[in-house]
Design an enzyme around this catalytic site. Structure first.
Site, PDB file in Angstrom:
ATOM      1  N   SER A   1       0.831  -1.272  -0.401  1.00 29.94           N
ATOM      2  CA  SER A   1       0.196   0.282  -0.207  1.00 29.94           C
ATOM      3  C   SER A   1       0.761   1.576  -0.187  1.00 29.94           C
ATOM      4  O   SER A   1       1.932   1.464  -0.837  1.00 29.94           O
ATOM      5  CB  SER A   1      -0.800  -0.222   1.122  1.00 29.94           C
ATOM      6  OG  SER A   1      -1.653   0.633   1.168  1.00 29.94           O
TER       7      SER A   1
ATOM      8  N   HIS B   1      -7.637  -4.950  -2.464  1.00 31.26           N
ATOM      9  CA  HIS B   1      -5.417  -4.417  -1.682  1.00 31.26           C
ATOM     10  C   HIS B   1      -5.763  -5.074  -0.580  1.00 31.26           C
ATOM     11  O   HIS B   1      -4.211  -5.231  -0.025  1.00 31.26           O
ATOM     12  CB  HIS B   1      -6.322  -2.958  -1.814  1.00 31.26           C
ATOM     13  CG  HIS B   1      -5.520  -2.261  -1.013  1.00 31.26           C
ATOM     14  ND1 HIS B   1      -4.315  -2.066  -1.982  1.00 31.26           N
ATOM     15  CD2 HIS B   1      -4.735  -1.757   0.336  1.00 31.26           C
ATOM     16  CE1 HIS B   1      -3.805  -0.827  -1.268  1.00 31.26           C
ATOM     17  NE2 HIS B   1      -4.095  -0.881   0.119  1.00 31.26           N
TER      18      HIS B   1
ATOM     19  N   ASP C   1      -7.229  -4.337  -7.412  1.00 34.06           N
ATOM     20  CA  ASP C   1      -6.713  -3.131  -6.283  1.00 34.06           C
ATOM     21  C   ASP C   1      -7.069  -1.839  -7.229  1.00 34.06           C
ATOM     22  O   ASP C   1      -6.512  -1.704  -8.670  1.00 34.06           O
ATOM     23  CB  ASP C   1      -5.870  -3.743  -6.229  1.00 34.06           C
ATOM     24  CG  ASP C   1      -5.300  -2.737  -4.612  1.00 34.06           C
ATOM     25  OD1 ASP C   1      -6.274  -2.191  -4.017  1.00 34.06           O
ATOM     26  OD2 ASP C   1      -4.066  -2.993  -4.568  1.00 34.06           O
TER      27      ASP C   1
END
Length: 629
Positions: free
Chosen positions: A138, A313, A200
């Site tokens: 991330s 994600h 994602d």
């Protein structure tokens, strides 16, 4: 051409296979999970395998709770990190943007950079360390990229052989097009592998030029980061983001991804860099071209849904666990589907790995995208081979310049190679040498351009043949470029050669030679003078020293005079060391060379100054009323 294209698909497939079947990806993700759960706003590091040769560093993805629209869109110029200059060979064209990165992410990186650097310095000094893997999930992935940039610049500066690999999982975009271009020009593209899942939304968010859904995005970030920090107790997204909000966010990002992929409308601020490993339930496909990455980002995402775009994600661990088994079974599961032609087979395998099926509207555009990515021309290895053949055709031009240098050394006027070319006339020999100089410059400029376009193998500048050939070319021909510069009086309008006239190719060749083992072994003692002066800028330094000497004759300011004498003394000492070490060619010592004349002028000036000082010391007592017997 089919053979060239096939090799491109095979290379991409091999890279994806190598990454996903090696422990690098799984170890990186494992440490990312640890960092997410235990090191919020920080990082963790550990040795891989226990032997200390490979060090893994994971940046936590739990970094930021919320932001404003302006903080999500603001960029900041990136010139250095921790005092270490970046992109040393990247010369910005006037019309090109400044290299910039996401300001908020850079601020997060800066907040613990000192701690990161202090932990990395002893690791890099450890003789056991061979490789460093920097990773992050991330936002931690984007910060990992900045950490890797600093490492690459620092290791390059100290000429270290330690390799750096950055692996990110679901990282948002980081920089603009100039940032992407600069990484390519530094030959650092292969050091960055970005894993992006099929659905994602996080890596795709910043393709949108504005973010009106900032409240929903902040809620989404809070959900993701809570879930990363507490993997056993996932947060309840439904309580924070409604189905309508998710649908609007998904539609908004999809729309701007389409614009970015088709180059329609306003261009976005952010662009991909490095290699992208797109993963799906069916496998992985590796894409390097920035344009192709953007298109695949869009084409894979349009097959998604609002829910899966958010859930994916948090599923990188699931994809990593699947990949190794998928690559073992993929080709057997596709028997009867894969064509016999190696090019078509590579294309089918890549499409299958992307997870886009024939029944989906995105299939044909994805097929064309992957084809286009491989249509750019021959493979880097083939281009390097062809370049070597082209180089052999330029050898006679270099040989003719060598013959001209030998002829200059034999002339009765004893001026030498540099000065004879500087004062050359219009003879056939001199015109031919000048034309050869221009032809060789074009060849080597083309080599540099191909490198900056990422068209040659990543280890090209590490190959002894190209290091040695470029170094010999620089030592032989750069003195002629300097002679041309000063012969035409360009220093009067542009300034001296080293700072204002030197071509980029020579700076690059300097770096190649410095980084090579050959350069570090060049300090062996010489028994005779070099055939070529080992400082290719020696004559430019002579010209600057001559200018200093001329300035001394007319300068009256004592402070400026002191600085001029300091520069002259420094060059004199430097040149004497070169001569003592026999690192100059005989033309430097020719009776009427610019250097010999400069030494004679310096001697005469010092004698004159000594006489003036003696006279002044003798005359001063009269001024004070004393009688000298």
């Amino acid at each position: 051409m089919v053979r060239d294209e096939a090799s491109s698909f095979e290379t991409s497939e091999d890279l994806a296979t190598c990454l996903t079947t090696s422990p690098i990806i799984s170890e990186s993700w494992r440490l990312c999970s640890v960092a997410n759960a235990t090191a919020a706003r920080s990082f963790v590091a550990e040795n891989g395998g226990g032997d200390g040769e490979v060090v893994y560093v994971a940046l936590s993805g739990v970094q930021m709770a919320e932001g404003t629209e302006s903080s999500w869109r603001r960029l900041v110029a990136l010139e250095s990190i921790g005092g270490e200059s970046l992109f040393s060979m990247h010369r910005k064209r006037e019309e090109e943007e400044v290299v910039m990165v996401h300001a908020a992410i850079f601020d997060l990186f800066s907040s613990f950079f000192v701690s990161f650097r202090n932990q990395m310095l002893p690791i890099m000094r450890n003789s056991k360390t061979k490789s460093i893997v920097i990773t992050g999930h991330s936002i931690g992935g984007a910060i990992a990229s900045l950490c890797s940039l600093w490492l690459l610049a620092y290791l390059q500066h100290i000429s270290s052989s330690i390799s750096v690999l950055c692996i990110t999982f679901g990282s948002p975009m980081l920089g603009n097009q100039s940032f992407s271009n600069a990484i390519l020009k530094e030959r650092w593209g292969a050091n960055f592998i970005h894993m992006v899942t099929k659905h994602d939304i996080m890596p795709r968010i910043l393709f949108a030029p504005t973010m009106p859904h900032i409240a929903q995005l902040n809620s989404l970030l809070q959900f993701w980061q809570f879930s990363m920090a507490n993997p056993s107790s996932l947060g309840n997204l439904a309580m924070q983001v409604t189905d309508r909000d998710k649908a609007e966010l998904f539609s908004f990002v999809t729309s701007y991804l389409h614009h970015a992929a088709t180059q329609e409308g306003v261009e976005g601020l952010f662009r991909p860099f490095g290699s992208f490993l797109f993963v799906s339930d069916e496998g992985a496909v590796c894409v390097e071209s920035s344009a192709a990455v953007t298109k695949m980002m869009h084409l894979m995402f349009v097959t998604s849904s609002p829910d899966s775009s958010i859930e994916d994600h948090l599923k990188y661990g699931d994809y990593v666990n699947k990949l190794s088994l998928q690559f073992l079974n993929k080709k057997s599961s596709m028997q009867g589907i894969v064509p016999n032609c190696s090019y078509e087979a590579g294309l089918e395998l890549a499409l299958h790995s992307s997870g886009i099926t024939r029944q989906q509207p995105a299939f044909e555009p994805a097929k064309e995208c992957l084809k286009e990515a491989r249509r750019a021309g021959p493979s880097p290895a083939l281009k390097a081979a062809r370049l070597a053949i082209t180089l052999s055709k330029f050898v006679p031009y270099r040989a003719e310049i060598e013959c001209y240098k030998a002829w200059c050394d034999q002339q009765s006027d004893q001026m030498g190679y540099y000065d004879l070319f500087k004062r050359r006339g219009s003879s056939k020999r001199e015109m031919k040498v000048n034309m050869n100089r221009i032809k060789l410059a074009r060849f080597w400029n083309n080599v540099v351009d191909m490198l900056e376009r990422n068209e040659l193998p990543y280890d090209f500048e590490l190959r002894a043949k190209w290091i040695n050939t470029s170094h010999f070319y620089k030592l032989l021909v750069e003195p002629l470029d300097i002679a041309e510069y000063y012969g035409k009086g360009k220093q009067k309008t542009n300034g001296h050669y080293i700072k204002h006239g030197r071509e980029k190719r020579y700076e690059i060749f300097d770096r190649w030679w410095k980084d090579s083992v050959a350069a570090r072994e060049e300090n062996s003692e010489r028994s005779k003078f070099a055939s070529l002066t080992q400082d290719s800028c020696f004559w430019a330094r002579v010209e600057e020293a001559r200018d200093c000497l001329d300035s001394i004759r007319s300068e009256s300011d004592t402070t400026k005079l002191a600085l001029l004498w300091q520069s002259i003394d420094k060059f004199e000492k430097y040149s004497m060391e070169l001569i003592e070490n026999k690192e100059v060619s005989l033309d430097v010592l020719a009776k009427n060379s610019s250097y010999s004349i400069w030494l004679e002028d310096l001697r005469e000036l010092r004698e004159l100054k000594a006489k003036e000082k003696k006279f002044s010391n003798h005359f001063n007592p009269f001024m004070d009323g004393e009688v000298i017997p």
